[in-house]
Design a protein around this motif. Structure first.
Motif, PDB file in Angstrom:
ATOM      1  N   GLU A   1      -0.631   4.199  10.411  1.00  0.00           N
ATOM      2  CA  GLU A   1      -0.238   5.015  11.342  1.00  0.00           C
ATOM      3  C   GLU A   1      -1.195   5.570  12.493  1.00  0.00           C
ATOM      4  N   ARG A   2      -2.560   5.109  12.138  1.00  0.00           N
ATOM      5  CA  ARG A   2      -3.432   5.571  13.148  1.00  0.00           C
ATOM      6  C   ARG A   2      -3.961   4.292  14.149  1.00  0.00           C
ATOM      7  N   LEU A   3      -3.154   3.238  14.013  1.00  0.00           N
ATOM      8  CA  LEU A   3      -3.215   2.301  14.853  1.00  0.00           C
ATOM      9  C   LEU A   3      -2.279   2.335  16.319  1.00  0.00           C
ATOM     10  N   PRO A   4      -2.667   1.815  17.256  1.00  0.00           N
ATOM     11  CA  PRO A   4      -2.053   1.915  18.522  1.00  0.00           C
ATOM     12  C   PRO A   4      -0.642   1.232  18.252  1.00  0.00           C
ATOM     13  N   GLU A   5       0.187   1.228  19.109  1.00  0.00           N
ATOM     14  CA  GLU A   5       1.643   1.152  18.824  1.00  0.00           C
ATOM     15  C   GLU A   5       1.922  -0.294  18.708  1.00  0.00           C
ATOM     16  N   ASN A   6       1.364  -0.986  19.979  1.00  0.00           N
ATOM     17  CA  ASN A   6       1.379  -2.626  19.715  1.00  0.00           C
ATOM     18  C   ASN A   6       0.846  -3.063  18.298  1.00  0.00           C
ATOM     19  N   TRP A   7      -0.423  -2.595  17.920  1.00  0.00           N
ATOM     20  CA  TRP A   7      -1.169  -3.059  16.745  1.00  0.00           C
ATOM     21  C   TRP A   7      -0.357  -2.788  15.494  1.00  0.00           C
ATOM     22  N   SER A   8       0.235  -1.423  15.586  1.00  0.00           N
ATOM     23  CA  SER A   8       1.452  -1.141  14.520  1.00  0.00           C
ATOM     24  C   SER A   8       2.323  -2.009  14.287  1.00  0.00           C
ATOM     25  N   PHE A   9       3.009  -2.316  15.655  1.00  0.00           N
ATOM     26  CA  PHE A   9       4.176  -3.319  15.577  1.00  0.00           C
ATOM     27  C   PHE A   9       3.520  -4.627  14.736  1.00  0.00           C
ATOM     28  N   ILE A  10       2.535  -5.281  15.334  1.00  0.00           N
ATOM     29  CA  ILE A  10       1.933  -6.355  14.412  1.00  0.00           C
ATOM     30  C   ILE A  10       1.698  -6.073  12.925  1.00  0.00           C
ATOM     31  N   ALA A  11       1.329  -4.949  12.548  1.00  0.00           N
ATOM     32  CA  ALA A  11       0.845  -4.871  11.329  1.00  0.00           C
ATOM     33  C   ALA A  11       2.223  -4.911  10.211  1.00  0.00           C
ATOM     34  N   HIS A  12       3.510  -4.442  10.953  1.00  0.00           N
ATOM     35  CA  HIS A  12       4.505  -4.396  10.266  1.00  0.00           C
ATOM     36  C   HIS A  12       5.266  -5.868  10.221  1.00  0.00           C
ATOM     37  N   LEU A  13       4.639  -6.733  10.809  1.00  0.00           N
ATOM     38  CA  LEU A  13       5.128  -7.902  10.362  1.00  0.00           C
ATOM     39  C   LEU A  13       4.263  -8.641   9.450  1.00  0.00           C
ATOM     40  N   ASN A  14       3.267  -8.105   8.873  1.00  0.00           N
ATOM     41  CA  ASN A  14       2.210  -8.707   7.789  1.00  0.00           C
ATOM     42  C   ASN A  14       3.111  -8.427   6.618  1.00  0.00           C
ATOM     43  N   PRO A  15       3.520  -9.403   5.769  1.00  0.00           N
ATOM     44  CA  PRO A  15       4.020  -9.137   4.420  1.00  0.00           C
ATOM     45  C   PRO A  15       3.022  -8.688   3.514  1.00  0.00           C
ATOM     46  N   PHE A  16       1.533  -8.861   3.908  1.00  0.00           N
ATOM     47  CA  PHE A  16       0.553  -8.311   2.869  1.00  0.00           C
ATOM     48  C   PHE A  16       0.579  -6.809   3.035  1.00  0.00           C
ATOM     49  N   PHE A  17       1.135  -6.172   4.053  1.00  0.00           N
ATOM     50  CA  PHE A  17       1.098  -4.864   4.487  1.00  0.00           C
ATOM     51  C   PHE A  17       1.915  -4.298   3.567  1.00  0.00           C
ATOM     52  N   TYR A  18       3.296  -4.674   3.314  1.00  0.00           N
ATOM     53  CA  TYR A  18       4.406  -4.245   2.438  1.00  0.00           C
ATOM     54  C   TYR A  18       4.046  -4.334   0.775  1.00  0.00           C
ATOM     55  N   MET A  19       3.237  -5.390   0.579  1.00  0.00           N
ATOM     56  CA  MET A  19       3.086  -5.321  -0.638  1.00  0.00           C
ATOM     57  C   MET A  19       1.850  -4.298  -1.275  1.00  0.00           C
ATOM     58  N   ILE A  20       1.003  -4.038  -0.272  1.00  0.00           N
ATOM     59  CA  ILE A  20       0.046  -3.138  -0.476  1.00  0.00           C
ATOM     60  C   ILE A  20       0.649  -1.833  -0.335  1.00  0.00           C
ATOM     61  N   ASP A  21       1.334  -1.417   0.640  1.00  0.00           N
ATOM     62  CA  ASP A  21       2.139  -0.239   1.093  1.00  0.00           C
ATOM     63  C   ASP A  21       2.960   0.054  -0.190  1.00  0.00           C
ATOM     64  N   GLY A  22       3.637  -0.895  -0.710  1.00  0.00           N
ATOM     65  CA  GLY A  22       4.757  -0.178  -1.816  1.00  0.00           C
ATOM     66  C   GLY A  22       3.876   0.094  -3.348  1.00  0.00           C
ATOM     67  N   PHE A  23       2.760  -0.811  -3.515  1.00  0.00           N
ATOM     68  CA  PHE A  23       1.939  -0.964  -4.707  1.00  0.00           C
ATOM     69  C   PHE A  23       1.178   0.788  -4.349  1.00  0.00           C
ATOM     70  N   ARG A  24       0.706   1.012  -3.171  1.00  0.00           N
ATOM     71  CA  ARG A  24      -0.127   2.223  -3.220  1.00  0.00           C
ATOM     72  C   ARG A  24       1.049   3.574  -3.193  1.00  0.00           C
ATOM     73  N   TYR A  25       2.162   3.265  -2.802  1.00  0.00           N
ATOM     74  CA  TYR A  25       3.247   4.400  -3.011  1.00  0.00           C
ATOM     75  C   TYR A  25       3.257   4.658  -4.365  1.00  0.00           C
ATOM     76  N   GLY A  26       3.015   3.469  -5.113  1.00  0.00           N
ATOM     77  CA  GLY A  26       3.480   3.839  -6.626  1.00  0.00           C
ATOM     78  C   GLY A  26       2.237   4.683  -7.307  1.00  0.00           C
ATOM     79  N   PHE A  27       0.998   4.762  -6.690  1.00  0.00           N
ATOM     80  CA  PHE A  27       0.042   5.834  -7.095  1.00  0.00           C
ATOM     81  C   PHE A  27       0.107   7.106  -6.393  1.00  0.00           C
ATOM     82  N   ILE A  28       0.183   6.989  -4.994  1.00  0.00           N
ATOM     83  CA  ILE A  28      -0.091   8.448  -4.367  1.00  0.00           C
ATOM     84  C   ILE A  28       1.420   8.945  -3.888  1.00  0.00           C
ATOM     85  N   GLY A  29       2.442   8.284  -3.953  1.00  0.00           N
ATOM     86  CA  GLY A  29       3.786   8.709  -3.446  1.00  0.00           C
ATOM     87  C   GLY A  29       3.877   8.878  -1.911  1.00  0.00           C
TER      88      GLY A  29
END
Length: 270
Positions: A206-234
């Motif tokens: 969320e702290r990344l610039p818009e262009n870099w945030s868009f690129i991060a959302h194309l990274n499948p590693f982001f989703y597996m870490i984001d979902g895993f983290r959600y399981g801990f912190i909500g």
């Protein structure tokens, strides 16, 4: 006159559509392979991860900061656990196949009556097991320093298993493709490490610039870490639904690719 007992003639063991015994034997072999050196495959990743935790949470001023609406150390913990899981899942399958090729005993894997699908499941299953076990050991050691809490165990289990499977399959593909250890090192240095560090493991996207945030959302590693983290912190930085199906789709693609490579004997058969 007493007749001698009759003996049944030997015949090949009949197998059904799935060679369950062979598949189980291959899986157990892959698990025993890393358990025989558990100090290197399970304990060493825990020590390395705790060092990362000390550097990012303490030495770099992480104490008192917040990310994702929680203390930074709580945000960082799940990402470090996931990073250790995927790295070890990849290392297990890639090293298993490449060492067999280099030593010339890959034939021991190809000759048994195992289908390409059974080979993929058996080898990848060993990688998933190592990844999940590393995650458990790392979480156990981290709990001594980080007050980890569980928000949704379903998300933790789903993303732990599927992330480990993703990297286990990628390691299997890499091991088949590679002809020497430098090739595996290249995959680690130019794919695994950049994708891991650019996935939001150490920071909120969320702290990344818009262009870099868009690129991060194309990274499948982001989703597996984001979902895993959600399981801990909500808290999740991206869409949980997209992440759920994207991780599943990537695993199906990697599984199909690994199956095709084995079925065609790509770089496996002389």
């Amino acid at each position: 006159m007493q007749s001698s007992p009759t003996t049944k003639p030997l015949s090949p063991r009949k197998m059904g559509a799935i060679n369950g015994r062979g598949l189980w034997t291959l899986y157990v072999k892959e698990v025993r392979r890393f358990m025989n050196v558990f100090s290197q495959t399970l304990l060493a990743p825990m020590v390395t991860t705790l060092l990362f935790l000390a550097v990012f949470a303490l030495a770099l001023g992480g104490a008192g900061r917040q990310a994702g609406g929680v203390d930074y150390i709580l945000f960082l913990g799940p990402g470090l656990i996931m990073m250790s899981m995927v790295q070890n899942s990849f290392a297990n399958t890639s090293s298993s196949i490449l060492i067999a090729k280099v030593q010339g005993n890959i034939v021991d894997l190809l000759m048994p009556p195992l289908s390409p699908a059974e080979l993929v499941i058996g080898v990848a299953g060993g990688g998933v097991t190592r990844g999940v076990m590393v995650g458990f050991v790392v979480a156990l050691g981290m709990s001594l320093f980080v007050p980890l809490s569980i928000h949704n165990p379903g998300f933790i289990v789903w993303h732990a298993v599927n992330a480990s499977l993703m990297l286990a399959l990628l390691g299997l593909i890499g091991g088949i493709w590679a002809e020497k250890f430098d090739h595996i090192a290249a995959v680690t240095n130019f794919i695994i490490t950049p994708f891991s560090f650019l996935s939001g493991t150490f920071y909120s996207i969320e702290r990344l610039p818009e262009n870099w945030s868009f690129i991060a959302h194309l990274n499948p590693f982001f989703y597996m870490i984001d979902g895993f983290r959600y399981g801990f912190i909500g808290h999740a930085d991206g869409s949980l639904a997209i992440g759920f199906f994207l991780v599943l789709a990537v695993n199906l693609f990697l599984g199909f690719t690994a199956h095709r490579m084995i079925a065609t004997g790509y770089r496996l058969k002389a």
